[in-house]
Design a protein around this motif. Structure first.
Motif, PDB file in Angstrom:
ATOM      1  N   THR A   1      -9.772 -27.607  37.780  1.00 26.73           N
ATOM      2  CA  THR A   1     -10.424 -28.560  36.878  1.00 26.73           C
ATOM      3  C   THR A   1     -11.935 -28.454  37.017  1.00 26.73           C
ATOM      4  O   THR A   1     -12.462 -28.092  38.074  1.00 26.73           O
ATOM      5  CB  THR A   1     -10.002 -30.001  37.204  1.00 26.73           C
ATOM      6  N   ASP A   2     -12.634 -28.772  35.941  1.00 33.45           N
ATOM      7  CA  ASP A   2     -14.087 -28.890  36.008  1.00 33.45           C
ATOM      8  C   ASP A   2     -14.446 -30.207  36.681  1.00 33.45           C
ATOM      9  O   ASP A   2     -13.690 -31.185  36.600  1.00 33.45           O
ATOM     10  CB  ASP A   2     -14.700 -28.829  34.606  1.00 33.45           C
ATOM     11  N   ASP A   3     -15.579 -30.223  37.337  1.00 37.37           N
ATOM     12  CA  ASP A   3     -15.992 -31.396  38.110  1.00 37.37           C
ATOM     13  C   ASP A   3     -17.117 -32.132  37.396  1.00 37.37           C
ATOM     14  O   ASP A   3     -17.995 -31.526  36.779  1.00 37.37           O
ATOM     15  CB  ASP A   3     -16.478 -30.981  39.504  1.00 37.37           C
ATOM     16  N   ALA A   4     -17.079 -33.448  37.485  1.00 39.47           N
ATOM     17  CA  ALA A   4     -18.168 -34.293  36.984  1.00 39.47           C
ATOM     18  C   ALA A   4     -18.358 -35.452  37.951  1.00 39.47           C
ATOM     19  O   ALA A   4     -17.371 -36.036  38.424  1.00 39.47           O
ATOM     20  CB  ALA A   4     -17.848 -34.821  35.585  1.00 39.47           C
ATOM     21  N   PHE A   5     -19.592 -35.772  38.272  1.00 39.08           N
ATOM     22  CA  PHE A   5     -19.848 -36.872  39.199  1.00 39.08           C
ATOM     23  C   PHE A   5     -21.227 -37.460  38.929  1.00 39.08           C
ATOM     24  O   PHE A   5     -22.166 -36.772  38.555  1.00 39.08           O
ATOM     25  CB  PHE A   5     -19.726 -36.411  40.656  1.00 39.08           C
ATOM     26  N   LYS A   6     -21.296 -38.759  39.133  1.00 42.19           N
ATOM     27  CA  LYS A   6     -22.525 -39.505  38.895  1.00 42.19           C
ATOM     28  C   LYS A   6     -23.372 -39.493  40.160  1.00 42.19           C
ATOM     29  O   LYS A   6     -22.866 -39.566  41.273  1.00 42.19           O
ATOM     30  CB  LYS A   6     -22.176 -40.941  38.497  1.00 42.19           C
ATOM     31  N   VAL A   7     -24.655 -39.350  39.969  1.00 34.30           N
ATOM     32  CA  VAL A   7     -25.592 -39.401  41.094  1.00 34.30           C
ATOM     33  C   VAL A   7     -26.456 -40.648  40.926  1.00 34.30           C
ATOM     34  O   VAL A   7     -26.516 -41.254  39.846  1.00 34.30           O
ATOM     35  CB  VAL A   7     -26.470 -38.134  41.139  1.00 34.30           C
TER      36      VAL A   7
END
Length: 401
Positions: free
Chosen positions: A137-143
């Motif tokens: 899966t592609d990753d997405a995360f908030k900083v």
């Protein structure tokens, strides 16, 4: 009684008379018509010629792979679609494992039972990456703040794959599987000592439904075909398995292009045996670790470090076990060590055996088996009392030593 080599009947049926390149969906000879000889490791006689690729042939193969990448369907397929093709490839390899093992054993000198295991592992390599590409899966995360980071995986382009002569078919699958699963197109340059099994990939891929131009193969010498592939500006990825010195050269030649590199180079893997070990199990494991695949493996545990209190007992039992390892014709199911791949490599290994006689105490083997007066056969060899600064302690021998 020793069976004469000429009457063993070990030559596989339906061997090709000539091995060609595979470029853009067609089998072709070299642009300049050049060829090289391929030797049978048991007799060191030429059994087939292969097209000798050079820069012009690499240019054609890269152009075909680049066209398939920019215009063809493969990079734009959904992962599930590519996965289905890879599973079909694995199915075909599994269905032909005995034939693949027969050709691999004849071409490389590997014992037939071990070659069969490597053929089956090649199928598993394709299954692994077929499953991985669907699960990935592609990753997405908030900083902190108002930013959102994400990773978007996509094919890069043409992958140049340069493979070695030890367990060639399996190691080719190790590189082909991930490169194809992720949507790249490829140019494969197999080792010149063992081009036979690599020539089978084209038919397997066609039958599995791999689009034209996605897979290309150029045979040839490393300094010609391999060098041209590494330096080609339209090949952003290089995967290489082989000697560390060649790896250093590839690093240098790829650097001006900032190519992505995957390198599996030489080693001198140690096994460590402590006094509280089960010595029977330790001896069995380390015998296999050194002498399986004729010792021609970068993961061979060819340095064994033993705790002093059990050292003498271990050495005596290990040497006795090494003397029981069966050297024989590669196609004999009872064979545990077959013939080394090529006379050049045989000479290199034997030079280390002679060097070892000056750097350690010979406790097993040390030369050619009497029953094999020709061919690249080496008795499983063991040296004890070797100092850490000895060359045979530090340098990769890549044989049953």
């Amino acid at each position: 009684m020793t069976t004469p080599l000429a009457t063993t009947g070990r030559t596989p049926a339906d061997l090709p008379e000539h091995i060609q390149h595979y470029i853009g969906g067609s089998f072709v000879d070299s642009v300049d018509g050049d060829t090289f000889d391929v030797l049978d490791p048991v007799t060191n006689q030429t059994y087939v010629t292969a097209a000798a690729g050079k820069k012009a042939d690499i240019d054609l193969a890269v152009a075909a792979a680049r066209k398939a990448f920019t215009e063809g369907p493969w990079p734009r397929m959904l992962p599930r679609e590519r996965s289905r093709v890879l599973h079909r490839i694995a199915d075909i390899v599994e269905s032909r494992d005995e034939r693949l093992a027969e050709l691999e054993s004849f071409d490389s000198g590997l014992p037939i039972t071990q070659a069969l295991g490597q053929a089956r592992r090649a199928a598993e390599n394709f299954r692994f990456f077929a499953d991985l590409i669907v699960a990935q899966t592609d990753d997405a995360f908030k900083v902190p703040g108002r930013q959102l980071n994400y990773v978007n995986r996509k094919p890069i382009g043409v992958a140049g794959l340069i493979t070695p002569w030890n367990t060639p078919f399996m190691l080719e699958s190790w590189k082909l599987g991930p490169a194809l699963a992720t949507g790249n197109t490829v140019v494969l340059k197999p080792a010149e000592f063992t081009p036979l099994s690599a020539s089978l990939w084209a038919g397997i891929f066609e039958e599995a439904g791999l689009p034209e131009g996605v897979f290309n193969l150029v045979n040839g010498l490393g300094e010609d075909a391999g060098d041209a592939l590494v330096k080609h500006p339209d090949v952003p990825l290089i995967s290489f398995t082989g000697e560390s010195s060649t790896g250093s050269l590839i690093f240098a030649n790829a650097a001006p292009f900032l190519k992505g590199l995957s390198m599996e180079l030489g080693g001198k893997s140690p096994a460590i045996v402590f006094a509280d070990a089960d010595l029977d199990a330790a001896i069995d494991a380390t015998i296999f670790g050194v002498f399986s695949l004729n010792g021609e493996r970068c993961t061979a545990g060819s340095r064994i470090l033993v705790e002093r209190s059990v050292y003498d007992d271990f050495v005596a039992r290990y040497a006795a076990q090494a003397d029981r390892v069966k050297v024989g014709f590669p196609d004999d199911p009872a064979t545990e060590v077959g013939a080394l791949v090529h006379p050049e490599h045989y000479a290199k290994v034997m030079s280390y055996v002679e060097l070892g006689k000056t750097e350690g105490r010979l406790v097993a083997g040390g030369g050619r088996p009497e029953e094999f007066p020709e061919g690249n056969f080496v008795r499983p060899t063991v040296f004890a009392d070797v100092a850490p600064d000895a060359r045979i302690f530090q340098e990769e021998i890549f044989g049953p030593v």
